[in-house]
Design a protein around this motif. Structure first.
Motif: not given
Length: 211
Positions: A132-156
């Motif tokens: 909210d500090y950076f204004g409208a239009g941003f999305i944030g995602l969180t969740g299980p660390l393993d899932d986040i790391q899987t996604l991060a590794n897959a997209v380089g």
């Protein structure tokens, strides 16, 4: 009309047709795509798109978001966290500046997303307060660390999970952003730190050229 005149007439007509199609393409894609200028702006386009794994995370409003939902528009995935002391606030501030420069039609086609690499502290409520500090239009995602790391590794855009047992821990992560196309596939990267002035011009050119 002689045979030579007919031949010349046909050649002129063909040249006019080619020129007309070229002009039409340029006018309807904004301007010709220049790979060198894209690279100079920090935009790296893959020769072929890559599939993104099916991962479901939670946005800042507590709603589930699947990576398969990342279709229909372009998405910029930035892997960071709200307690980051430097890279994250600087990158989000630059993205906010870029969004203020781009026309509405570009902002409607391009969605920036902060994917937390610190789900231990980055609850949906924390993400919402931070973004909210950076204004409208941003999305944030969180969740299980393993899932986040899987996604991060897959997209380089890999990161090193933190030792959460330490007080005031930090997370080692990069500043590159993954560029996801309207087809939901990884199409390239925007290198960090962002080259805001050149990126403001070249990213809309690329998006328009891709239809």
């Amino acid at each position: 009309m002689t045979r030579i005149q007919k031949t010349v007439f046909i050649l002129v007509a063909l040249v006019a047709l080619v020129i007309g199609l070229t002009v039409y393409k340029v006018l309807n894609t904004g301007q010709p795509l220049d790979t060198a200028e894209l690279l100079d702006a920090g935009i790296v386009i893959l020769p072929q798109g890559r599939d993104v794994p099916d991962v479901t995370l939670t946005n800042q409003d507590g709603q589930p978001v699947s990576t398969h939902d990342l279709q229909g528009k372009w998405h910029l995935l930035f892997f960071g966290y709200t307690f980051c002391p430097d890279i994250c606030p600087a990158t989000l501030a630059e993205l906010r500046q870029l969004r203020s420069q781009w026309p509405d039609e570009v902002n409607q086609q391009l969605q920036p997303i902060l994917v937390s690499v610190d789900p231990e502290r980055d609850t949906p409520e924390q993400l919402k307060k931070y973004l909210d500090y950076f204004g409208a239009g941003f999305i944030g995602l969180t969740g299980p660390l393993d899932d986040i790391q899987t996604l991060a590794n897959a997209v380089g855009v890999p990161f090193i999970p933190a030792d959460t047992s330490k007080e005031n821990y930090t997370v080692d992560h990069g500043g590159n952003l993954a560029l996801i196309g309207p087809d939901g596939r990884l199409r390239g990267f925007v290198r960090g730190p962002l080259r805001a002035e050149k990126l403001a011009e070249q990213l809309p050119v690329f998006i328009s050229s891709e239809g």
